[in-house]
Design a protein around this motif. Sequence first.
Motif, PDB file in Angstrom:
ATOM      1  N   CYS A  21     -21.096   0.404 -36.114  1.00  0.00           N
ATOM      2  CA  CYS A  21     -22.470   0.765 -36.463  1.00  0.00           C
ATOM      3  C   CYS A  21     -23.172   1.359 -35.235  1.00  0.00           C
ATOM      4  O   CYS A  21     -22.672   1.268 -34.112  1.00  0.00           O
ATOM      5  N   CYS A  24     -23.864  -1.155 -32.289  1.00  0.00           N
ATOM      6  CA  CYS A  24     -22.688  -1.542 -31.499  1.00  0.00           C
ATOM      7  C   CYS A  24     -22.170  -0.351 -30.704  1.00  0.00           C
ATOM      8  O   CYS A  24     -21.776  -0.508 -29.545  1.00  0.00           O
ATOM      9  N   CYS A  57     -18.919  -2.758 -40.011  1.00  0.00           N
ATOM     10  CA  CYS A  57     -18.739  -2.566 -38.577  1.00  0.00           C
ATOM     11  C   CYS A  57     -17.706  -3.551 -38.039  1.00  0.00           C
ATOM     12  O   CYS A  57     -17.790  -4.758 -38.298  1.00  0.00           O
ATOM     13  N   GLU A  59     -17.267  -4.515 -35.073  1.00  0.00           N
ATOM     14  CA  GLU A  59     -17.793  -5.352 -33.990  1.00  0.00           C
ATOM     15  C   GLU A  59     -18.686  -6.495 -34.483  1.00  0.00           C
ATOM     16  O   GLU A  59     -18.445  -7.640 -34.183  1.00  0.00           O
ATOM     17  N   CYS A  60     -19.711  -6.156 -35.253  1.00  0.00           N
ATOM     18  CA  CYS A  60     -20.680  -7.181 -35.660  1.00  0.00           C
ATOM     19  C   CYS A  60     -20.489  -7.642 -37.103  1.00  0.00           C
ATOM     20  O   CYS A  60     -21.099  -8.618 -37.523  1.00  0.00           O
TER      21      CYS A  60
HETATM   22 ZN   LIG Z   1     -22.055  -3.340 -35.431  1.00  0.00          ZN
END
Ligand SMILES: [Zn+2]
Length: 70
Positions: A21, A24, A57, A59-60
Motif C-alpha cells: 500500500c 508501506c 498489502c 506488509e501491513c
Molecule cells: Zn501496507
Amino acid sequence: MPNASERVVAFLVKHKDSAFCDDCLRMRVGLARRQEAQEATRAVGSMGDFKRAILRCFECGATKGSTRVV
Ligand SMILES: [Zn+2]
C-alpha cells in the motif's frame, strides 16, 4: 539520487510477488511526504509492468490501494 517513482519501481521489482500500500511503500522507500508517495505510486501504477488496485498489502495486511508488479 533516483526520484520517488524510480525508488518505488526498484522496491517493487525487488519484491515482485507482493503488493504494497502507499503508506508501506512510503516508509520502505523513505519518502517524507504522503502526497509524494501517492504521486509516485500513481505514476508507477500507470506503467505497463505494474498494477495499482485494491489489493492486500504484504506488509501491513490491509486491503486498500496497493501497487505491485504484474
Ligand atoms: Zn501496507
